[in-house]
Design an enzyme around this catalytic site. Sequence first.
Site, PDB file in Angstrom:
ATOM      1  N   LEU A 127      -0.392 -16.027   5.944  1.00  0.00           N
ATOM      2  CA  LEU A 127      -0.054 -14.626   5.625  1.00  0.00           C
ATOM      3  C   LEU A 127      -1.311 -13.754   5.477  1.00  0.00           C
ATOM      4  CD1 LEU A 127       2.370 -12.742   4.527  1.00  0.00           C
ATOM      5  CD2 LEU A 127       1.457 -13.294   2.270  1.00  0.00           C
ATOM      6  N   TRP A 136       8.844   0.176 -17.308  1.00  0.00           N
ATOM      7  CA  TRP A 136       9.252  -1.149 -17.790  1.00  0.00           C
ATOM      8  C   TRP A 136       8.589  -1.437 -19.147  1.00  0.00           C
ATOM      9  CZ3 TRP A 136       6.503  -5.607 -18.986  1.00  0.00           C
ATOM     10  CH2 TRP A 136       7.314  -6.719 -19.316  1.00  0.00           C
ATOM     11  N   ARG A 151       1.897   1.465 -21.425  1.00  0.00           N
ATOM     12  CA  ARG A 151       2.043   1.359 -19.963  1.00  0.00           C
ATOM     13  C   ARG A 151       1.208   0.220 -19.381  1.00  0.00           C
ATOM     14  NH1 ARG A 151       3.937   5.362 -16.968  1.00  0.00           N
ATOM     15  NH2 ARG A 151       2.430   4.823 -15.355  1.00  0.00           N
ATOM     16  N   ASP A 197       6.589   0.144  -7.803  1.00  0.00           N
ATOM     17  CA  ASP A 197       6.664   1.229  -8.789  1.00  0.00           C
ATOM     18  C   ASP A 197       7.510   0.828  -9.994  1.00  0.00           C
ATOM     19  OD1 ASP A 197       5.989   3.762  -9.667  1.00  0.00           O
ATOM     20  OD2 ASP A 197       7.781   4.687  -8.803  1.00  0.00           O
ATOM     21  N   ASN A 207       6.057   0.108 -13.317  1.00  0.00           N
ATOM     22  CA  ASN A 207       5.358  -0.676 -14.355  1.00  0.00           C
ATOM     23  C   ASN A 207       5.375   0.016 -15.716  1.00  0.00           C
ATOM     24  OD1 ASN A 207       4.678  -2.468 -12.378  1.00  0.00           O
ATOM     25  ND2 ASN A 207       2.507  -1.931 -12.286  1.00  0.00           N
ATOM     26  N   HIS A 212       1.484  -2.933 -16.275  1.00  0.00           N
ATOM     27  CA  HIS A 212       0.593  -3.236 -15.148  1.00  0.00           C
ATOM     28  C   HIS A 212       0.208  -4.716 -15.155  1.00  0.00           C
ATOM     29  CE1 HIS A 212       0.525   0.909 -14.136  1.00  0.00           C
ATOM     30  NE2 HIS A 212      -0.205   1.300 -15.165  1.00  0.00           N
TER      31      HIS A 212
HETATM   32  C1  IPE Z   1       3.127   5.142  -5.926  1.00  0.00           C
HETATM   33  O1  IPE Z   1       3.648   5.221  -7.197  1.00  0.00           O
HETATM   34  C2  IPE Z   1       1.768   4.499  -5.959  1.00  0.00           C
HETATM   35  C3  IPE Z   1       1.750   3.069  -6.232  1.00  0.00           C
HETATM   36  C4  IPE Z   1       2.800   2.322  -6.408  1.00  0.00           C
HETATM   37  C5  IPE Z   1       0.437   2.466  -6.250  1.00  0.00           C
HETATM   38  P1  IPE Z   1       3.449   6.537  -8.084  1.00  0.00           P
HETATM   39  O2  IPE Z   1       4.084   6.252  -9.407  1.00  0.00           O
HETATM   40  O3  IPE Z   1       2.020   6.923  -8.111  1.00  0.00           O
HETATM   41  O4  IPE Z   1       4.257   7.611  -7.260  1.00  0.00           O
HETATM   42  P2  IPE Z   1       4.904   8.996  -7.723  1.00  0.00           P
HETATM   43  O5  IPE Z   1       3.905   9.696  -8.581  1.00  0.00           O
HETATM   44  O6  IPE Z   1       6.133   8.634  -8.509  1.00  0.00           O
HETATM   45  O7  IPE Z   1       5.240   9.693  -6.458  1.00  0.00           O
HETATM   46  C1  IPE Z   2       3.217   1.587 -10.318  1.00  0.00           C
HETATM   47  O1  IPE Z   2       3.840   1.750 -11.553  1.00  0.00           O
HETATM   48  C2  IPE Z   2       1.793   1.114 -10.447  1.00  0.00           C
HETATM   49  C3  IPE Z   2       0.783   2.123 -10.118  1.00  0.00           C
HETATM   50  C4  IPE Z   2       1.034   3.306  -9.634  1.00  0.00           C
HETATM   51  C5  IPE Z   2      -0.597   1.751 -10.340  1.00  0.00           C
HETATM   52  P1  IPE Z   2       3.706   3.107 -12.353  1.00  0.00           P
HETATM   53  O2  IPE Z   2       2.466   3.040 -13.184  1.00  0.00           O
HETATM   54  O3  IPE Z   2       3.776   4.271 -11.454  1.00  0.00           O
HETATM   55  O4  IPE Z   2       4.963   3.040 -13.306  1.00  0.00           O
HETATM   56  P2  IPE Z   2       6.008   4.215 -13.571  1.00  0.00           P
HETATM   57  O5  IPE Z   2       6.505   4.665 -12.245  1.00  0.00           O
HETATM   58  O6  IPE Z   2       5.275   5.292 -14.300  1.00  0.00           O
HETATM   59  O7  IPE Z   2       7.062   3.571 -14.401  1.00  0.00           O
HETATM   60 MG    MG Z   3       5.318   5.398 -10.709  1.00  0.00          MG
END
Ligand code: IPE
Ligand code: IPE
Ligand code: MG
Length: 226
Positions: free
Chosen positions: A125, A18, A26, A13, A15, A30
């Site tokens: 793995l 960052w 965003r 989580d 991305n 990713h």
């Molecule tokens: C969890 O992250 C899903 C993944 C990392 C793929 P999210 O960003 O979707 O989770 P919430 O919304 O903060 O709970």
């Molecule tokens: C996790 O990073 C990746 C996915 C859920 C696909 P996020 O996209 O949730 O990044 P934040 O949490 O909004 O920073």
């Molecule tokens: Mg997230």
Amino acid sequence: MNNNPSHIAIIMDGNGRWAQTQGKNRTFGHEKGSEVVRAITTYCAKNPEIQRLTLYAFSTENWKRPKIEVEFLMKLLQKYLTQELPTYLEGNIRFQPIGDLSSFSTSLQKTIIQLKEQTAHCTGLIQSLALNYGGRDEIIRAASALQAAQTPISLDLISQTLDCATDVDLLIRTGGDHRLSNFMLWQSAYAELFFTDTLWPEFTTDELEKIIHKFKKVERRFGGLN
Ligand code: IPE
Ligand code: IPE
Ligand code: MG
């Protein structure tokens, strides 16, 4: 005695946040995040203590995001799974997706299955990407299958009918939040949980190594007494 980090699962989580710190969209986060997937996977493949690495890449709830971000993630996944074949083969890594793949486009489904088949002979793995994965959805799908088969329910049978039958030993979430977000609900019953504020694109093998070191020292009791 040290714990063995046999099955590591990671909620990748942070991305988007960052990317914002870099003044970028965003999607940039990713893209960078996918490079970290490669680095962490390669590291785990070289560590014989680690048998499985399960990475949360796209949840059943992530479809709620803006269409443009979802489309970008689908394209990135397609690209990653196609171009990373040498990483899997060189590392003797078997790719085993989990989640409900039926919601993806036919071409993405083909790419996912293709990588699974191309790496089926690898004996190192097992790397799982959780794709359109939700712990609740996984349990519902397993329960439906067992209902259809009319078999008596047992713990082992439920485990084996889920997408992933192996319990998680060490569960890590990057990005600062302290929640599971529907990840590996059954398999994490006795997982050790580690949360770090590091955003996924900045997560390193050094930090993973430090977490594994701490994990090894934890007393795991599984309800018993030591
Ligand atoms: C969890 O992250 C899903 C993944 C990392 C793929 P999210 O960003 O979707 O989770 P919430 O919304 O903060 O709970
Ligand atoms: C996790 O990073 C990746 C996915 C859920 C696909 P996020 O996209 O949730 O990044 P934040 O949490 O909004 O920073
Ligand atoms: Mg997230």
